[in-house]
Motif scaffolding. Structure first.
Motif, PDB file in Angstrom:
ATOM      1  N   PRO A 162       0.859  -1.329   0.176  1.00 52.70           N
ATOM      2  CA  PRO A 162      -0.181   0.046   0.039  1.00 52.70           C
ATOM      3  C   PRO A 162       0.797   1.183  -0.093  1.00 52.70           C
ATOM      4  O   PRO A 162       0.337   2.432  -0.378  1.00 52.70           O
ATOM      5  CB  PRO A 162      -0.763  -0.099   1.301  1.00 52.70           C
ATOM      6  N   PHE A 163       2.162   1.247   0.108  1.00 57.32           N
ATOM      7  CA  PHE A 163       3.063   2.296   0.438  1.00 57.32           C
ATOM      8  C   PHE A 163       4.046   2.693  -0.857  1.00 57.32           C
ATOM      9  O   PHE A 163       4.547   3.613  -0.736  1.00 57.32           O
ATOM     10  CB  PHE A 163       3.751   2.181   1.664  1.00 57.32           C
ATOM     11  N   ALA A 164       3.686   1.809  -1.896  1.00 48.24           N
ATOM     12  CA  ALA A 164       4.702   1.983  -2.937  1.00 48.24           C
ATOM     13  C   ALA A 164       4.644   3.427  -3.485  1.00 48.24           C
ATOM     14  O   ALA A 164       3.609   4.009  -3.685  1.00 48.24           O
ATOM     15  CB  ALA A 164       4.381   0.973  -4.197  1.00 48.24           C
ATOM     16  N   GLY A 165       5.898   3.895  -3.642  1.00 50.47           N
ATOM     17  CA  GLY A 165       5.883   5.266  -4.375  1.00 50.47           C
ATOM     18  C   GLY A 165       5.431   6.378  -3.344  1.00 50.47           C
ATOM     19  O   GLY A 165       5.540   7.650  -3.841  1.00 50.47           O
ATOM     20  N   GLN A 166       5.477   6.217  -2.155  1.00 51.63           N
ATOM     21  CA  GLN A 166       4.767   7.175  -1.298  1.00 51.63           C
ATOM     22  C   GLN A 166       6.244   7.942  -0.481  1.00 51.63           C
ATOM     23  O   GLN A 166       7.293   7.399  -0.314  1.00 51.63           O
ATOM     24  CB  GLN A 166       3.803   6.651  -0.283  1.00 51.63           C
ATOM     25  N   ARG A 167       5.928   9.104   0.290  1.00 52.16           N
ATOM     26  CA  ARG A 167       6.856   9.432   1.065  1.00 52.16           C
ATOM     27  C   ARG A 167       6.581   9.205   2.471  1.00 52.16           C
ATOM     28  O   ARG A 167       5.479   9.431   3.057  1.00 52.16           O
ATOM     29  CB  ARG A 167       7.113  11.048   0.938  1.00 52.16           C
ATOM     30  N   LEU A 168       7.479   8.466   2.994  1.00 53.38           N
ATOM     31  CA  LEU A 168       7.257   7.796   4.440  1.00 53.38           C
ATOM     32  C   LEU A 168       7.956   8.095   5.393  1.00 53.38           C
ATOM     33  O   LEU A 168       9.205   8.391   5.292  1.00 53.38           O
ATOM     34  CB  LEU A 168       7.134   6.255   4.468  1.00 53.38           C
ATOM     35  N   LEU A 169       7.476   8.228   6.826  1.00 53.76           N
ATOM     36  CA  LEU A 169       8.645   8.150   7.877  1.00 53.76           C
ATOM     37  C   LEU A 169       8.243   6.605   8.795  1.00 53.76           C
ATOM     38  O   LEU A 169       7.157   6.270   8.891  1.00 53.76           O
ATOM     39  CB  LEU A 169       8.009   9.262   8.778  1.00 53.76           C
ATOM     40  N   VAL A 170       9.376   6.071   8.882  1.00 52.31           N
ATOM     41  CA  VAL A 170       9.338   4.816   9.676  1.00 52.31           C
ATOM     42  C   VAL A 170       9.861   5.521  11.106  1.00 52.31           C
ATOM     43  O   VAL A 170      11.135   5.857  11.093  1.00 52.31           O
ATOM     44  CB  VAL A 170      10.062   3.805   9.222  1.00 52.31           C
TER      45      VAL A 170
END
Ligand code: FAD
Length: 355
Positions: A162-170
């Motif tokens: 669901p997170f492909a191509g997104q800007r994320l913080l882990v």
């Protein structure tokens, strides 16, 4: 009143199975109440690519070793689940599912009353084995309630799709953060946020060494324990691969959250699509609150595994505060063996009345 059980175990994951293995040999009457719909406890909810941090030979419950993986690698979540299903089928412990335990209360006699979704169970002693999965912890960041985009805790993370191509913080510097960061960095623009520099164990140090450290600590006290602990990051193959790709750099925390992103300490505002909180868990102990045993830090004070303020309550799993490495498969078995011996002796003592 129905004949009371000697012991009711609340929760039906690996800790409960370990306790059951030893209880069965005592002749005490007992039952396990689990709100899950299948075997496996927290492993049912782990993310798809979750790897153990020790080989199968260091990840076994009492009696029946976990089969080695075909290539000798660290078992995956599915392999652990399969083992737990087969372990249950082999020993057929007296588990009732799904049964939600709402409250554990004192009766006016010598018993505890376990109030559940299917009625009350009266018992001479209760073992809490509810784990931590149902009590995910997210730190209180300024503005967290303002953020309108996706935020999930690692307890609900399944895979990177669901997170492909997104800007994320882990967010979070333990094993969950490292494993999830390693996976997401393959498909998304992920930034790893940790409170301190993450502590990576040397490549040749895994759960085996950690168990030996926990044992050394028990035998020799704190001074005998080498540095490093269960929170440090084990370099399982996907994490090692991420390091080789150069993506395991962690930055320090942002100062606040906005509706669409975060503000960094230098004042820069960054838009973020999703935040994955790998910030740990707390012990799921709320059902024991009516016994007035929960301390301000959210834990229950124990002597070994026995609650100090309610001697009929025993605790297994959760973390090292109720037994060295007791939140792990191997550790749960070790601690369960001595706990059940003590519990049986305590129930047989004249003050408790031999039945
Ligand atoms: P759980 O498995 O959580 O079982 C508790 C059960 O109680 C659940 O079925 C729950 O639904 C039930 N329950 C809760 N509340 C109630 C209620 N009110 N009424 C009825 N039932 C209730 N462990 C290892 O041994 N080796 C490893 O290498 C390892 N690696 C890990 C790596 C990662 C990244 C993570 C996140 C974890 C790892 N673990 C490992 C730890 C392991 O996943 C858990 O610590 C373990 O599942 C805890 O077992 P438990 O039986 O105490 O609790």
């Amino acid at each position: 009143m129905a004949e009371p059980f000697d012991v009711v175990i609340v929760g039906g994951g690996q800790a409960a199975l370990a306790a059951s293995y030893f209880l069965r040999r005592t002749g005490l009457t007992y039952v396990i109440l689990d709100n899950g719909t299948q075997a496996g406890g927290a492993w049912v909810h782990g993310w798809d690519s979750l790897h153990l941090f020790s080989p199968a030979s260091y990840s076994s419950l009492p009696g029946w070793p976990m089969p080695d993986t075909p290539d000798g690698s660290y078992p995956t979540r599915d392999e652990v689940l399969d083992y737990l299903h087969r372990y249950e089928a082999r020993y057929a412990p007296p588990i009732h599912r799904p049964v939600m335990v709402g409250r554990v209360e004192r009766t006016d006699q010598k018993f505890l009353n376990v109030r559940t979704s299917v009625g009350d169970f009266v018992s001479r002693a209760v073992i809490g084995a509810t784990g931590t999965w149902s009590a995910p912890f997210i730190p209180d960041y300024p503005g967290r309630e303002l953020f309108v985009r996706t935020q999930i805790h690692s307890s609900h993370y399944r895979n990177a799709l669901p997170f492909a191509g997104q800007r994320l913080l882990v967010v979070g510097g333990g094993n969950s953060g490292a494993q999830i960061m390693a996976e997401l960095s393959l498909v998304a623009q992920a930034t790893w946020v940790t409170q301190h520099d993450p502590v990576f164990l040397p490549d040749d140090v895994d759960g085996r060494v950690l168990f030996e450290r926990a044992t050394a600590r028990v035998l020799g006290g704190p001074s005998a324990m080498p540095t490093g602990g269960f929170g440090d990051i084990v370099m399982v193959p996907p994490v090692r691969a991420a390091r080789e790709r150069g993506v395991l750099h962690a930055v320090r925390q942002f100062v606040r959250m906005t509706a669409t992103g975060v503000v960094w300490p230098d004042g820069r505002e960054e838009a973020i699509d999703a935040i994955i909180w790998c910030t740990g868990f707390r012990p799921a102990l709320s059902m024991f609150a009516p016994l007035d045993v929960i301390e301000p830090d959210g834990l229950i004070r124990v002597n070994g595994q026995q609650a100090v303020r309610e001697p009929r309550l025993w605790l297994l799993g959760y973390g090292s505060w109720c037994g060295p490495a007791s939140a792990t498969l191997l550790g749960a078995g070790r601690v369960a063996r001595s706990m059940v011996r003590q519990l049986a002796a305590w129930l047989a003592s004249p003050a408790q009345g031999v039945r």
